[in-house]
Scaffold this motif. Sequence first.
Motif, PDB file in Angstrom:
ATOM      1  N   THR A   7       7.380  36.843  37.367  1.00  0.00           N
ATOM      2  CA  THR A   7       8.227  36.381  36.142  1.00  0.00           C
ATOM      3  C   THR A   7       8.279  37.391  34.770  1.00  0.00           C
ATOM      4  OG1 THR A   7       6.279  35.081  35.373  1.00  0.00           O
ATOM      5  CG2 THR A   7       7.908  33.837  36.581  1.00  0.00           C
ATOM      6  N   ALA A  67       5.064  36.906  23.508  1.00  0.00           N
ATOM      7  CA  ALA A  67       4.061  36.215  24.143  1.00  0.00           C
ATOM      8  C   ALA A  67       2.568  36.885  24.468  1.00  0.00           C
ATOM      9  CB  ALA A  67       4.595  35.447  25.578  1.00  0.00           C
ATOM     10  N   GLU A  92       8.121  35.739  27.759  1.00  0.00           N
ATOM     11  CA  GLU A  92       9.231  35.716  26.672  1.00  0.00           C
ATOM     12  C   GLU A  92       8.559  36.865  25.551  1.00  0.00           C
ATOM     13  OE1 GLU A  92      11.970  34.111  26.247  1.00  0.00           O
ATOM     14  OE2 GLU A  92      11.578  33.336  28.403  1.00  0.00           O
TER      15      GLU A  92
END
Length: 177
Positions: free
Chosen positions: A149, A155, A152
Amino acid sequence: AQLFSGKVNTIKKSVDKAVAAKYQQAFKKAGAKAIITLAKEPMSEPMSEPINEPAKNIAKETTSETRWDILPSGSDLLKPDERQQVPEVNIDTSAIKMVSPFAEVDVAEKSIPPAPDTSHISVAEAGADMNPDRSAPTPDLQLDLSDYTVAEPGAELSDKKEKKIPPAPDTNHIKLV
Protein backbone atom coordinates in the motif's frame (compact mmCIF):
# COMPACT_ATOMS: atom_id res chain seq x y z
CA ALA A 1 71.22 39.69 -35.49
CA GLN A 2 73.81 41.02 -33.05
CA LEU A 3 71.58 43.90 -31.97
CA PHE A 4 68.64 41.62 -31.19
CA SER A 5 70.59 38.83 -29.47
CA GLY A 6 69.34 39.87 -26.00
CA LYS A 7 72.75 41.08 -24.86
CA VAL A 8 73.73 44.68 -24.14
CA ASN A 9 75.40 46.26 -27.18
CA THR A 10 77.20 49.59 -27.46
CA ILE A 11 76.13 51.38 -30.63
CA LYS A 12 78.14 54.62 -30.55
CA LYS A 13 80.65 55.96 -28.02
CA SER A 14 81.81 59.49 -27.22
CA VAL A 15 79.01 61.46 -28.92
CA ASP A 16 77.18 64.53 -27.68
CA LYS A 17 73.59 64.52 -26.45
CA ALA A 18 72.09 65.66 -29.78
CA VAL A 19 73.75 62.86 -31.77
CA ALA A 20 72.76 60.30 -29.12
CA ALA A 21 69.13 61.51 -29.30
CA LYS A 22 69.22 61.20 -33.12
CA TYR A 23 70.38 57.56 -32.82
CA GLN A 24 67.72 56.89 -30.19
CA GLN A 25 64.96 58.25 -32.46
CA ALA A 26 66.20 56.17 -35.40
CA PHE A 27 66.08 53.00 -33.27
CA LYS A 28 62.63 53.93 -31.97
CA LYS A 29 61.31 54.28 -35.54
CA ALA A 30 62.76 50.82 -36.29
CA GLY A 31 60.93 49.34 -33.28
CA ALA A 32 63.93 48.97 -30.97
CA LYS A 33 64.65 50.58 -27.62
CA ALA A 34 67.93 52.42 -27.26
CA ILE A 35 69.09 53.66 -23.85
CA ILE A 36 71.47 56.61 -23.58
CA THR A 37 73.98 56.42 -20.74
CA LEU A 38 76.71 58.81 -19.62
CA ALA A 39 80.29 57.65 -19.93
CA LYS A 40 81.78 57.29 -16.45
CA GLU A 41 85.39 57.44 -17.48
CA PRO A 42 87.23 57.27 -20.80
CA MET A 43 88.57 53.87 -21.74
CA SER A 44 92.35 53.74 -21.18
CA GLU A 45 92.95 50.78 -23.44
CA PRO A 46 91.24 49.95 -26.75
CA MET A 47 88.93 46.96 -26.76
CA SER A 48 90.66 43.99 -28.32
CA GLU A 49 87.47 41.95 -28.73
CA PRO A 50 84.03 42.66 -30.21
CA ILE A 51 81.28 43.94 -27.91
CA ASN A 52 79.09 40.84 -28.18
CA GLU A 53 81.93 38.54 -27.20
CA PRO A 54 82.04 37.65 -23.46
CA ALA A 55 84.62 39.59 -21.49
CA LYS A 56 87.71 37.70 -20.38
CA ASN A 57 88.26 39.47 -17.07
CA ILE A 58 85.67 40.50 -14.53
CA ALA A 59 87.94 42.92 -12.74
CA LYS A 60 90.79 45.03 -14.04
CA GLU A 61 93.34 46.56 -11.73
CA THR A 62 93.69 50.32 -11.83
CA THR A 63 96.29 51.98 -9.65
CA SER A 64 96.06 50.53 -6.12
CA GLU A 65 92.31 49.75 -6.15
CA THR A 66 90.43 47.02 -7.98
CA ARG A 67 87.55 48.19 -10.16
CA TRP A 68 84.64 45.83 -10.72
CA ASP A 69 82.67 45.90 -13.96
CA ILE A 70 79.16 44.57 -14.44
CA LEU A 71 79.05 42.27 -17.43
CA PRO A 72 76.06 41.71 -19.69
CA SER A 73 73.90 38.69 -19.00
CA GLY A 74 75.27 35.49 -20.48
CA SER A 75 78.92 36.50 -20.03
CA ASP A 76 81.51 33.98 -18.86
CA LEU A 77 82.39 34.56 -15.21
CA LEU A 78 84.87 31.72 -14.77
CA LYS A 79 88.47 31.71 -15.84
CA PRO A 80 89.32 29.15 -18.53
CA ASP A 81 90.98 26.81 -16.00
CA GLU A 82 87.88 26.98 -13.73
CA ARG A 83 85.45 25.91 -16.46
CA GLN A 84 84.28 22.34 -16.78
CA GLN A 85 86.01 20.71 -19.72
CA VAL A 86 83.46 19.04 -21.98
CA PRO A 87 84.88 16.60 -24.51
CA GLU A 88 84.05 17.39 -28.12
CA VAL A 89 81.54 14.99 -29.63
CA ASN A 90 81.32 14.38 -33.36
CA ILE A 91 77.66 13.90 -34.28
CA ASP A 92 76.68 13.27 -37.88
CA THR A 93 74.00 15.85 -38.73
CA SER A 94 74.25 15.50 -42.50
CA ALA A 95 70.72 14.02 -42.72
CA ILE A 96 69.13 17.04 -40.99
CA LYS A 97 67.85 19.88 -43.18
CA MET A 98 66.86 23.33 -42.00
CA VAL A 99 64.10 24.93 -44.06
CA SER A 100 61.93 27.96 -43.68
CA PRO A 101 58.58 27.28 -41.99
CA PHE A 102 56.97 28.96 -45.01
CA ALA A 103 58.68 26.79 -47.60
CA GLU A 104 56.76 23.92 -49.13
CA VAL A 105 58.45 20.66 -48.31
CA ASP A 106 58.76 18.04 -51.04
CA VAL A 107 57.29 14.79 -49.79
CA ALA A 108 58.56 11.60 -51.35
CA GLU A 109 55.91 9.66 -53.24
CA LYS A 110 54.72 6.74 -51.14
CA SER A 111 53.25 3.61 -52.66
CA ILE A 112 49.54 3.27 -52.00
CA PRO A 113 48.67 -0.05 -50.34
CA PRO A 114 46.17 -2.30 -52.16
CA ALA A 115 42.52 -2.03 -51.16
CA PRO A 116 41.29 -4.79 -48.82
CA ASP A 117 39.29 -7.69 -50.23
CA THR A 118 35.59 -7.09 -49.41
CA SER A 119 34.06 -9.72 -51.72
CA HIS A 120 32.82 -11.77 -48.74
CA ILE A 121 30.80 -8.84 -47.32
CA SER A 122 27.16 -8.44 -48.29
CA VAL A 123 24.57 -5.75 -47.67
CA ALA A 124 21.21 -6.62 -46.08
CA GLU A 125 17.92 -5.29 -47.34
CA ALA A 126 16.54 -2.20 -45.62
CA GLY A 127 14.70 -3.21 -42.40
CA ALA A 128 16.16 -6.73 -42.33
CA ASP A 129 17.33 -8.27 -39.03
CA MET A 130 21.10 -7.99 -38.90
CA ASN A 131 21.41 -10.71 -36.23
CA PRO A 132 19.02 -13.58 -36.98
CA ASP A 133 20.71 -15.86 -34.43
CA ARG A 134 19.72 -13.57 -31.56
CA SER A 135 17.83 -15.21 -28.66
CA ALA A 136 14.19 -14.33 -28.06
CA PRO A 137 13.55 -11.22 -25.94
CA THR A 138 12.91 -11.74 -22.24
CA PRO A 139 9.19 -11.45 -21.44
CA ASP A 140 8.08 -8.71 -19.05
CA LEU A 141 7.89 -9.86 -15.43
CA GLN A 142 4.42 -10.16 -13.92
CA LEU A 143 4.71 -8.75 -10.40
CA ASP A 144 2.01 -9.16 -7.75
CA LEU A 145 1.95 -5.84 -5.84
CA SER A 146 -1.46 -6.31 -4.17
CA ASP A 147 0.08 -6.73 -0.70
CA TYR A 148 1.68 -3.30 -0.85
CA THR A 149 0.00 0.00 0.00
CA VAL A 150 0.97 3.62 -0.33
CA ALA A 151 1.02 5.81 2.79
CA GLU A 152 -0.83 9.11 2.91
CA PRO A 153 1.25 12.27 2.40
CA GLY A 154 2.91 13.38 5.67
CA ALA A 155 2.49 9.97 7.37
CA GLU A 156 5.39 8.43 9.32
CA LEU A 157 6.88 5.57 7.42
CA SER A 158 8.57 3.74 10.30
CA ASP A 159 6.73 1.27 12.51
CA LYS A 160 6.91 2.28 16.15
CA LYS A 161 7.56 -0.72 18.29
CA GLU A 162 7.92 -0.64 22.03
CA LYS A 163 11.44 -1.25 23.05
CA LYS A 164 11.70 -4.04 25.56
CA ILE A 165 14.17 -3.26 28.29
CA PRO A 166 15.89 -6.40 29.49
CA PRO A 167 15.77 -7.09 33.26
CA ALA A 168 18.74 -6.04 35.36
CA PRO A 169 21.21 -8.82 36.09
CA ASP A 170 21.09 -10.52 39.50
CA THR A 171 24.03 -9.24 41.56
CA ASN A 172 23.08 -10.80 44.98
CA HIS A 173 25.95 -13.23 44.92
CA ILE A 174 28.61 -10.46 44.61
CA LYS A 175 30.19 -9.27 47.88
CA LEU A 176 32.54 -6.36 48.50
CA VAL A 177 35.48 -7.17 50.76
